[in-house]
Design a protein around this motif. Sequence first.
Motif, PDB file in Angstrom:
ATOM      1  N   PHE A   3       0.843  -1.193   0.000  1.00 46.34           N
ATOM      2  CA  PHE A   3       0.000   0.000   0.000  1.00 46.34           C
ATOM      3  C   PHE A   3       0.876   1.240   0.000  1.00 46.34           C
ATOM      4  O   PHE A   3       1.945   1.265   0.613  1.00 46.34           O
ATOM      5  N   VAL A   4       0.415   2.263  -0.701  1.00 47.46           N
ATOM      6  CA  VAL A   4       1.060   3.564  -0.688  1.00 47.46           C
ATOM      7  C   VAL A   4       0.015   4.582  -0.236  1.00 47.46           C
ATOM      8  O   VAL A   4      -1.149   4.505  -0.642  1.00 47.46           O
ATOM      9  N   GLU A   5       0.414   5.511   0.632  1.00 46.39           N
ATOM     10  CA  GLU A   5      -0.540   6.488   1.156  1.00 46.39           C
ATOM     11  C   GLU A   5      -0.472   7.775   0.346  1.00 46.39           C
ATOM     12  O   GLU A   5       0.586   8.392   0.210  1.00 46.39           O
ATOM     13  N   ILE A   6      -1.612   8.158  -0.182  1.00 46.98           N
ATOM     14  CA  ILE A   6      -1.756   9.394  -0.953  1.00 46.98           C
ATOM     15  C   ILE A   6      -2.891  10.206  -0.334  1.00 46.98           C
ATOM     16  O   ILE A   6      -4.010   9.702  -0.219  1.00 46.98           O
ATOM     17  N   ASP A   7      -2.618  11.424   0.073  1.00 45.58           N
ATOM     18  CA  ASP A   7      -3.636  12.283   0.688  1.00 45.58           C
ATOM     19  C   ASP A   7      -4.325  11.591   1.854  1.00 45.58           C
ATOM     20  O   ASP A   7      -5.545  11.737   2.056  1.00 45.58           O
ATOM     21  N   ARG A  66      -8.901  -3.080  -2.710  1.00 46.52           N
ATOM     22  CA  ARG A  66      -8.608  -2.922  -1.288  1.00 46.52           C
ATOM     23  C   ARG A  66      -8.143  -1.512  -0.952  1.00 46.52           C
ATOM     24  O   ARG A  66      -7.709  -1.246   0.170  1.00 46.52           O
ATOM     25  N   SER A  67      -8.214  -0.605  -1.895  1.00 46.60           N
ATOM     26  CA  SER A  67      -7.825   0.784  -1.647  1.00 46.60           C
ATOM     27  C   SER A  67      -8.906   1.524  -0.864  1.00 46.60           C
ATOM     28  O   SER A  67     -10.088   1.188  -0.930  1.00 46.60           O
ATOM     29  N   GLY A  68      -8.456   2.540  -0.112  1.00 45.24           N
ATOM     30  CA  GLY A  68      -9.413   3.397   0.575  1.00 45.24           C
ATOM     31  C   GLY A  68     -10.145   4.290  -0.404  1.00 45.24           C
ATOM     32  O   GLY A  68      -9.888   4.283  -1.610  1.00 45.24           O
ATOM     33  N   ARG A  69     -11.049   5.094   0.128  1.00 49.64           N
ATOM     34  CA  ARG A  69     -11.895   5.934  -0.728  1.00 49.64           C
ATOM     35  C   ARG A  69     -11.956   7.343  -0.180  1.00 49.64           C
ATOM     36  O   ARG A  69     -12.113   7.540   1.032  1.00 49.64           O
ATOM     37  N   GLU A  70     -11.827   8.331  -1.056  1.00 50.28           N
ATOM     38  CA  GLU A  70     -11.911   9.711  -0.608  1.00 50.28           C
ATOM     39  C   GLU A  70     -13.350  10.064  -0.259  1.00 50.28           C
ATOM     40  O   GLU A  70     -14.305   9.534  -0.841  1.00 50.28           O
ATOM     41  N   ASP A  71     -13.504  10.956   0.700  1.00 46.65           N
ATOM     42  CA  ASP A  71     -14.820  11.303   1.215  1.00 46.65           C
ATOM     43  C   ASP A  71     -15.380  12.489   0.437  1.00 46.65           C
ATOM     44  O   ASP A  71     -15.463  13.612   0.923  1.00 46.65           O
ATOM     45  N   ARG A  72     -15.763  12.229  -0.803  1.00 42.46           N
ATOM     46  CA  ARG A  72     -16.374  13.263  -1.629  1.00 42.46           C
ATOM     47  C   ARG A  72     -17.174  12.563  -2.726  1.00 42.46           C
ATOM     48  O   ARG A  72     -16.834  11.467  -3.162  1.00 42.46           O
ATOM     49  N   PRO A  73     -18.261  13.159  -3.165  1.00 41.68           N
ATOM     50  CA  PRO A  73     -19.063  12.518  -4.213  1.00 41.68           C
ATOM     51  C   PRO A  73     -18.315  12.510  -5.539  1.00 41.68           C
ATOM     52  O   PRO A  73     -17.495  13.385  -5.825  1.00 41.68           O
ATOM     53  N   ARG A  74     -18.610  11.512  -6.355  1.00 42.41           N
ATOM     54  CA  ARG A  74     -18.015  11.454  -7.689  1.00 42.41           C
ATOM     55  C   ARG A  74     -18.678  12.486  -8.585  1.00 42.41           C
ATOM     56  O   ARG A  74     -19.900  12.565  -8.670  1.00 42.41           O
ATOM     57  N   GLY A  75     -17.868  13.268  -9.266  1.00 38.85           N
ATOM     58  CA  GLY A  75     -18.390  14.244 -10.213  1.00 38.85           C
ATOM     59  C   GLY A  75     -18.188  13.773 -11.635  1.00 38.85           C
ATOM     60  O   GLY A  75     -17.534  12.754 -11.894  1.00 38.85           O
ATOM     61  N   VAL A  76     -18.722  14.517 -12.590  1.00 38.25           N
ATOM     62  CA  VAL A  76     -18.555  14.148 -13.997  1.00 38.25           C
ATOM     63  C   VAL A  76     -17.103  14.344 -14.441  1.00 38.25           C
ATOM     64  O   VAL A  76     -16.717  13.880 -15.515  1.00 38.25           O
ATOM     65  N   ASP A  77     -16.308  14.997 -13.592  1.00 37.50           N
ATOM     66  CA  ASP A  77     -14.891  15.204 -13.896  1.00 37.50           C
ATOM     67  C   ASP A  77     -14.010  14.133 -13.277  1.00 37.50           C
ATOM     68  O   ASP A  77     -12.801  14.313 -13.164  1.00 37.50           O
ATOM     69  N   TYR A  78     -14.599  12.983 -12.896  1.00 37.33           N
ATOM     70  CA  TYR A  78     -13.834  12.000 -12.127  1.00 37.33           C
ATOM     71  C   TYR A  78     -12.629  11.456 -12.887  1.00 37.33           C
ATOM     72  O   TYR A  78     -11.588  11.162 -12.286  1.00 37.33           O
ATOM     73  N   LEU A  79     -12.713  11.332 -14.206  1.00 38.43           N
ATOM     74  CA  LEU A  79     -11.573  10.822 -14.969  1.00 38.43           C
ATOM     75  C   LEU A  79     -10.436  11.850 -14.985  1.00 38.43           C
ATOM     76  O   LEU A  79      -9.260  11.480 -14.899  1.00 38.43           O
ATOM     77  N   HIS A  80     -10.776  13.116 -15.081  1.00 38.13           N
ATOM     78  CA  HIS A  80      -9.745  14.155 -15.006  1.00 38.13           C
ATOM     79  C   HIS A  80      -9.096  14.177 -13.628  1.00 38.13           C
ATOM     80  O   HIS A  80      -7.880  14.365 -13.509  1.00 38.13           O
ATOM     81  N   GLU A  82      -8.718  11.678 -11.586  1.00 40.67           N
ATOM     82  CA  GLU A  82      -7.815  10.525 -11.480  1.00 40.67           C
ATOM     83  C   GLU A  82      -6.534  10.777 -12.264  1.00 40.67           C
ATOM     84  O   GLU A  82      -5.437  10.410 -11.815  1.00 40.67           O
ATOM     85  N   ALA A  83      -6.657  11.411 -13.433  1.00 42.02           N
ATOM     86  CA  ALA A  83      -5.497  11.610 -14.304  1.00 42.02           C
ATOM     87  C   ALA A  83      -4.582  12.725 -13.826  1.00 42.02           C
ATOM     88  O   ALA A  83      -3.354  12.633 -13.967  1.00 42.02           O
ATOM     89  N   LEU A  84      -5.155  13.779 -13.276  1.00 45.05           N
ATOM     90  CA  LEU A  84      -4.385  14.981 -12.961  1.00 45.05           C
ATOM     91  C   LEU A  84      -4.038  15.106 -11.485  1.00 45.05           C
ATOM     92  O   LEU A  84      -3.092  15.822 -11.138  1.00 45.05           O
ATOM     93  N   HIS A  85      -4.778  14.426 -10.630  1.00 42.84           N
ATOM     94  CA  HIS A  85      -4.504  14.493  -9.196  1.00 42.84           C
ATOM     95  C   HIS A  85      -3.886  13.202  -8.671  1.00 42.84           C
ATOM     96  O   HIS A  85      -2.772  13.205  -8.153  1.00 42.84           O
ATOM     97  N   TRP A  86      -4.603  12.094  -8.816  1.00 40.28           N
ATOM     98  CA  TRP A  86      -4.175  10.851  -8.185  1.00 40.28           C
ATOM     99  C   TRP A  86      -3.001  10.181  -8.891  1.00 40.28           C
ATOM    100  O   TRP A  86      -2.021   9.792  -8.245  1.00 40.28           O
ATOM    101  N   LEU A  87      -3.078  10.022 -10.205  1.00 39.29           N
ATOM    102  CA  LEU A  87      -2.029   9.289 -10.917  1.00 39.29           C
ATOM    103  C   LEU A  87      -0.650   9.930 -10.750  1.00 39.29           C
ATOM    104  O   LEU A  87       0.318   9.214 -10.426  1.00 39.29           O
ATOM    105  N   PRO A  88      -0.468  11.243 -10.950  1.00 42.53           N
ATOM    106  CA  PRO A  88       0.871  11.817 -10.754  1.00 42.53           C
ATOM    107  C   PRO A  88       1.401  11.608  -9.345  1.00 42.53           C
ATOM    108  O   PRO A  88       2.609  11.397  -9.155  1.00 42.53           O
ATOM    109  N   ARG A  89       0.522  11.633  -8.357  1.00 42.36           N
ATOM    110  CA  ARG A  89       0.964  11.433  -6.982  1.00 42.36           C
ATOM    111  C   ARG A  89       1.384   9.997  -6.724  1.00 42.36           C
ATOM    112  O   ARG A  89       2.336   9.740  -5.985  1.00 42.36           O
ATOM    113  N   VAL A  90       0.663   9.056  -7.310  1.00 43.21           N
ATOM    114  CA  VAL A  90       1.063   7.647  -7.180  1.00 43.21           C
ATOM    115  C   VAL A  90       2.440   7.429  -7.809  1.00 43.21           C
ATOM    116  O   VAL A  90       3.327   6.795  -7.222  1.00 43.21           O
ATOM    117  N   LEU A  91       2.620   7.941  -9.019  1.00 40.49           N
ATOM    118  CA  LEU A  91       3.900   7.760  -9.715  1.00 40.49           C
ATOM    119  C   LEU A  91       5.043   8.387  -8.925  1.00 40.49           C
ATOM    120  O   LEU A  91       6.118   7.789  -8.778  1.00 40.49           O
TER     121      LEU A  91
END
Length: 260
Positions: A3-7, A66-80, A82-91
Motif C-alpha cells: 500500500f502507498v498512502e496518498i492524501d 482494497r484501496s481506501g476511498r476519498e470522502d467526496r461525491p463522484r463528479g462528472v470530472d472524475y476521470l480528469h 484521477e489523471a491529474l490528481h491521483w495518478l501523478p501522486r502515485v507515480l
Amino acid sequence: MAFVEIDGIALEYEWWRPQDAAAAASPVVLLHEALGSVSIWRDFPQRLAAALRRPVMAYSRQGYGRSGREDRPRGVDYLHREALHWLPRVLSALEIEHPVLVGHSDGASIALICAASGLAPRPEAAVLIAPHVEVEPEAIAGIEAADRLWRTTDWPQRLARHQPDPQRVFAAWRDTWRSPEFRAWNIEAEIPKIACPVLAVQGDRDEYATLAQIEKIARGAPRGKMAVLPQCGHSPHRERPEALIALIADFLHQLDEERT
C-alpha cells in the motif's frame, strides 16, 4: 501486495519484476477499467512483464479493490481528477519516472488525459485499450445491457471477488455514464496535446464503443497509431491477451529502435 498512502488514503499496488528485465527499461503502469482493481487484471501483468522484459506495476484507484476511498461525491470530472490528481501522486510516491502507461477503458481515458497534461512524471509512451474520448450512443446501450445482466445474473457475486462493495462500484459507473450531465463529456481536445507515442487498441466487437474512438486518437495525436483486434470485444487483455501483448511488444520495440 503493498500500500502507498496518498492524501491520507491507502492505495493497494503490486509489482511484477521479471528477472531478465533490461536495466534501463521504463516500467509499465497498468490503469484499470471502471469496475477494476489490481486483482481483476488476473495473470495479465505477469505475462506482460515477461514478454516485455520490463517491470509492471498495477494499482487500485481510490474506491476500488482494497484501496481506501476519498470522502467526496463522484463528479462528472472524475476521470480528469484521477489523471491529474491521483495518478501523478502515485507515480511520484513510488518513484516511477517516464512510465509506459497502459490503460483499459476508463483507465485508457485516464492515461490519455495524463499524457496530454504535461504534468510530471511524463510518460514515455501510452497504450490505450478500448479508450473513450466521447460518450457514444453505443456506450449508453452497452451500459443498459450491462445493467440488465447485473440484475439477472451472478455478476454481483463474481465482482465481489475483486470489490468489497460491488454494488457501490457498479452503481457509480452506471449512474455516472447514464447521467444527463455526463453526455457532454468529451476529451477530443486533449488528443493533439499528447507528446509521447501512443497506440490505441480496440476490439472490432466492442460492446461499448465504435472504432471512431481510436480513429480519432490515431488521426489527432502527433505520434498516434491504432490497431484493431478481430473477433474481440471490450476487454482484449482477457479475450485476446496474446495478441494484445504482441501488439504492445511490437509498439515498444519500434520505439526502442527509433532511439538507437
